[in-house]
Scaffold this motif. Structure first.
Motif, PDB file in Angstrom:
ATOM      1  N   MET A 192       1.108  -1.173   0.055  1.00  0.00           N
ATOM      2  CA  MET A 192      -0.186  -0.229  -0.112  1.00  0.00           C
ATOM      3  C   MET A 192       0.274   1.616   0.167  1.00  0.00           C
ATOM      4  O   MET A 192       2.222   1.053   0.995  1.00  0.00           O
ATOM      5  CB  MET A 192      -1.311   0.019   0.982  1.00  0.00           C
ATOM      6  CG  MET A 192      -1.717   1.327   0.937  1.00  0.00           C
ATOM      7  SD  MET A 192      -3.305   1.016   1.753  1.00  0.00           S
ATOM      8  CE  MET A 192      -3.516   0.696   3.450  1.00  0.00           C
ATOM      9  N   SER A 221       0.637   5.089   0.471  1.00  0.00           N
ATOM     10  CA  SER A 221      -0.434   6.965   0.735  1.00  0.00           C
ATOM     11  C   SER A 221       0.858   7.931   0.359  1.00  0.00           C
ATOM     12  O   SER A 221       1.385   8.333   1.598  1.00  0.00           O
ATOM     13  CB  SER A 221      -0.219   6.459   2.486  1.00  0.00           C
ATOM     14  OG  SER A 221      -0.836   5.169   2.723  1.00  0.00           O
ATOM     15  N   SER A 243      -0.004  12.039   0.988  1.00  0.00           N
ATOM     16  CA  SER A 243      -0.680  12.737   2.149  1.00  0.00           C
ATOM     17  C   SER A 243      -0.055  14.503   1.931  1.00  0.00           C
ATOM     18  O   SER A 243       0.758  14.698   1.964  1.00  0.00           O
ATOM     19  CB  SER A 243      -1.256  12.359   3.860  1.00  0.00           C
ATOM     20  OG  SER A 243      -0.143  13.426   4.691  1.00  0.00           O
ATOM     21  N   ASP A 248      -3.169  13.544  -2.498  1.00  0.00           N
ATOM     22  CA  ASP A 248      -3.462  12.734  -1.575  1.00  0.00           C
ATOM     23  C   ASP A 248      -3.834  11.785  -2.334  1.00  0.00           C
ATOM     24  O   ASP A 248      -4.836  11.951  -3.359  1.00  0.00           O
ATOM     25  CB  ASP A 248      -4.436  13.238  -0.513  1.00  0.00           C
ATOM     26  CG  ASP A 248      -3.944  14.223  -0.199  1.00  0.00           C
ATOM     27  OD1 ASP A 248      -2.952  14.229   1.013  1.00  0.00           O
ATOM     28  OD2 ASP A 248      -4.739  15.646   0.252  1.00  0.00           O
ATOM     29  N   THR A 288      -4.117   6.294  -2.693  1.00  0.00           N
ATOM     30  CA  THR A 288      -3.812   5.636  -1.766  1.00  0.00           C
ATOM     31  C   THR A 288      -3.819   4.443  -2.944  1.00  0.00           C
ATOM     32  O   THR A 288      -4.318   4.654  -3.625  1.00  0.00           O
ATOM     33  CB  THR A 288      -4.559   4.994  -0.509  1.00  0.00           C
ATOM     34  OG1 THR A 288      -5.036   6.273   0.115  1.00  0.00           O
ATOM     35  CG2 THR A 288      -4.355   4.150  -0.317  1.00  0.00           C
ATOM     36  N   ARG A 317      -3.620   0.788  -3.847  1.00  0.00           N
ATOM     37  CA  ARG A 317      -3.492  -0.865  -3.093  1.00  0.00           C
ATOM     38  C   ARG A 317      -4.093  -1.562  -3.596  1.00  0.00           C
ATOM     39  O   ARG A 317      -3.542  -1.936  -4.728  1.00  0.00           O
ATOM     40  CB  ARG A 317      -6.129  -0.427  -2.455  1.00  0.00           C
ATOM     41  CG  ARG A 317      -5.689   0.464  -1.576  1.00  0.00           C
ATOM     42  CD  ARG A 317      -7.423   0.804  -1.285  1.00  0.00           C
ATOM     43  NE  ARG A 317      -7.613   1.560  -0.132  1.00  0.00           N
ATOM     44  CZ  ARG A 317      -8.117   2.790  -0.713  1.00  0.00           C
ATOM     45  NH1 ARG A 317      -8.161   2.678  -1.815  1.00  0.00           N
ATOM     46  NH2 ARG A 317      -8.411   3.585   0.472  1.00  0.00           N
ATOM     47  N   VAL A 352       5.061  10.580   1.454  1.00  0.00           N
ATOM     48  CA  VAL A 352       4.900   9.327   0.881  1.00  0.00           C
ATOM     49  C   VAL A 352       4.938   8.382   1.567  1.00  0.00           C
ATOM     50  O   VAL A 352       6.260   8.572   2.016  1.00  0.00           O
ATOM     51  CB  VAL A 352       4.381   9.279  -0.383  1.00  0.00           C
ATOM     52  CG1 VAL A 352       6.283   9.878  -0.922  1.00  0.00           C
ATOM     53  CG2 VAL A 352       3.630   8.124  -1.193  1.00  0.00           C
ATOM     54  N   ASP A 410      -9.866   9.562  -8.729  1.00  0.00           N
ATOM     55  CA  ASP A 410      -9.115   8.352  -7.614  1.00  0.00           C
ATOM     56  C   ASP A 410     -10.543   7.518  -7.044  1.00  0.00           C
ATOM     57  O   ASP A 410     -10.742   7.359  -6.782  1.00  0.00           O
ATOM     58  CB  ASP A 410      -8.505   9.091  -6.792  1.00  0.00           C
ATOM     59  CG  ASP A 410      -8.169   7.411  -5.365  1.00  0.00           C
ATOM     60  OD1 ASP A 410      -7.997   6.485  -6.389  1.00  0.00           O
ATOM     61  OD2 ASP A 410      -6.979   7.988  -4.769  1.00  0.00           O
TER      62      ASP A 410
END
Lengths: 297, 262
Positions: free
Chosen positions: A1, A3, A5, A21, A23, A25, A58, A208
């Motif tokens: 993962m 991420s 932000s 931002d 993510t 997966r 990140v 997203d």
């Protein structure tokens, strides 16, 4: 993962990535789509810590990339066509990479087999074709058998056979439950491989979303001199519809359904056509304002 | 699969493989030995053959060890190139991005490079220095001018030759990491080592001479001398000054390498 932000990168006054931002997966190929210069490669370099974020951060599996205990075992990255020294053979390139992360040498042979470079592995890499170079980069990415893979424009310059190979590889990696993050400016390629989309334009994340939600559903476009009557008939069938430029767009029905309906109500029809919106159209609508350079004419 | 950690030892082992798997390493090592030993021998031969025609003062200034190791000054070029290439080609080829994805801790990567380069440069430097010494002394001995390795100060000077070349390789590595372009880095290293002394010549008599002693090449090569001369610092003092320059360049290299985008 993976991420991010508030991820931001400014190069000499120019913002390449702007408070992003997102993510990424596991278990699905996530497409990273955007026009050239939108910030895709910069974002990927920020993930790997090759570039330092101006602000924001990140993480990979909850840690900064540089804090991963054995980075190649967690993340494999194909950053660009050429990230190796031409004087070194594919075998030696992979051997030194393996050594840095405590990966056994037999894994080098394995990945050479996977990417089909076995026969040229002892030759110096400067003689490799574009496709072979790309395969070497992918072999390096697969070396640590990582759960996260990133590919930056992997099909660039490849022949159809190579493109097909990469497409299948990415899908099988995602099917194994891995996180696959692939950037491209080629929409057709994305439509074929990605199940999830992150769209970037001028450094900003514009969308997203699962691919299915991003592309509008197929529908039927119908024109008639008696649009109002047609609208009532469609509504009575409980089909979703909306008017657009003198036409009615009908969702959840085939052209045959709509044609038969009109016939039964005696409504004349001037046009009846199936519409399959493409990723291109959806993308163009979204990024119309955020393309860095427009072509002339 | 057991999740083994990426360690400093792993980074060093990786760099070790890396440096041996390009041809330029063997070529620069080979040419270092050939050039230093060959030129030292030729210079020794020239001195020996013209000895009869030399004046008293010239004979008095003769330092058989320093003269016999004169070829090491050319090994400076080849090992300097090796040091620069160890890092600059990674930038020019794009390999640095791959290397840093495998070893994302910047200082660890550069330190691993420095360790591997130092080991190789020390080995090549010592081989060159000792070979140049024995070859030149054999030639000097034709006129009974030579000295033995057991004579005072001699072992220090010859070993020092290897140490000096090691520092040259390391300062060049630093320059390569700072400049990041092969040609630019080589030019700056050779410029400082060979061109800077020219400025010392044009400075006024007294402090011009002092400045000259502290300039990198004179300070570094002081370790090769076994006689006191007015133009160089005492051996270890000069070596210490040059080690200081090397440390400074490496410090700047580490700071920039940690900070900059790749």
């Amino acid at each position: 993962m993976i991420s991010a932000s508030g991820l931001t990168k400014v190069y000499g006054g120019k913002t390449a990535v702007d408070h992003a931002d997102f993510t990424v997966r596991p278990g699905v190929v996530t497409g990273f789509l955007g026009p050239n210069g939108a910030g895709k490669s910069t974002a990927m370099r920020l993930i790997l810590g090759l570039d330092r974020a101006t602000s924001g951060s990140v993480t990979v599996n909850g840690r900064l990339y540089r804090d991963l205990p054995a980075p190649l075992r967690e993340v494999g990255a194909l950053l660009e066509a050429k990230a190796w020294h031409g004087g070194r053979s594919a075998y030696n390139h992979l051997r030194f990479l393996a050594r840095t992360n405590g990966i056994p040498n037999r894994r080098v042979r394995e990945v050479l087999d996977i990417v089909g470079l076995h026969d040229v592995a002892a030759k110096r890499a400067r003689g490799y074709s574009l496709g072979m170079g790309q395969r070497l980069g992918i072999a390096a990415a697969l070396l640590g058998d990582p759960a996260i893979l990133m590919f930056d424009e992997p099909v660039n310059g490849l022949d159809p056979e190579g493109i097909l190979w990469i497409r299948r590889l990415m899908q099988s990696l995602a099917a194994e439950g891995r996180t696959v993050f692939v950037s491209s400016h080629l929409m057709s390629e994305m439509a074929l491989t990605a199940g999830h989309l992150i769209v970037i334009g001028r450094g900003r994340i514009l969308a997203d979303t699962p691919m299915a939600d991003f592309i509008p559903a197929s529908h039927v476009r119908v024109r008639s001199p008696d649009l109002a009557a047609l609208g009532r008939a469609v509504a009575a069938e409980n089909w979703r519809a909306r008017t657009a430029e003198e036409a009615l767009l009908v969702y959840g029905a085939t052209p045959a359904d709509v044609g038969d309906l009109a016939y039964r109500h005696g409504i004349r029809i001037h046009e009846l056509s199936p519409v399959h919106p493409s990723l291109e159209e959806a993308f163009m609508r979204l990024t119309a304002d955020s393309v860095e350079f427009h072509g002339g004419g | 699969m057991v999740l083994r950690k990426a360690t400093f030892a792993g980074a060093v082992a990786g760099e070790w493989i890396k440096i041996w798997t390009v041809r330029s390493t063997l070529w620069t090592m080979f040419s270092t030995v050939v050039v230093t030993v060959g030129l030292s021998s030729l210079l020794a031969l020239a001195y020996t053959l013209s000895y009869d025609r030399l004046g008293f003062r010239a004979r008095l200034a003769f330092d058989p060890v320093a003269y016999g190791l004169a070829g090491l000054n050319f090994g400076v070029i080849t090992l300097g190139v090796l040091g620069v290439l160890a890092v600059s080609t990674e930038f020019s080829s794009g390999l640095m991005r791959t290397s840093l994805s495998a070893v994302p801790r910047r200082s660890r990567l550069l330190a691993a490079k420095a360790v591997v380069l130092a080991v190789i440069a020390l080995a090549v430097g010592l081989i060159s220095s000792f070979a140049a010494f024995f070859a030149s002394q054999a030639i000097f001995s034709m006129r009974r001018l030579g000295v033995g390795i057991g004579d005072p100060e001699v072992l220090r000077a010859v070993t020092g030759g290897g140490l000096y070349l090691t520092l040259i390789a390391l300062i060049s590595l630093g320059a390569g990491a700072i400049v990041r372009h092969t040609a630019g880095a080589i030019t700056s290293v050779l410029g400082v080592l060979f061109v800077a002394p020219i400025f010392g010549v044009f400075l006024p008599e007294d402090w011009g001479r002092t400045v000259q002693k502290f300039l990198p090449p004179a300070a570094g090569s002081a370790i090769l001398t076994t006689r006191e001369t007015p133009v160089t610092l005492p051996p270890w003092q000069g070596f210490g000054v040059f080690a200081g320059y090397t440390a400074l360049v490496l410090l700047v290299a580490f700071v920039l390498f940690r900070r900059r985008d790749v």
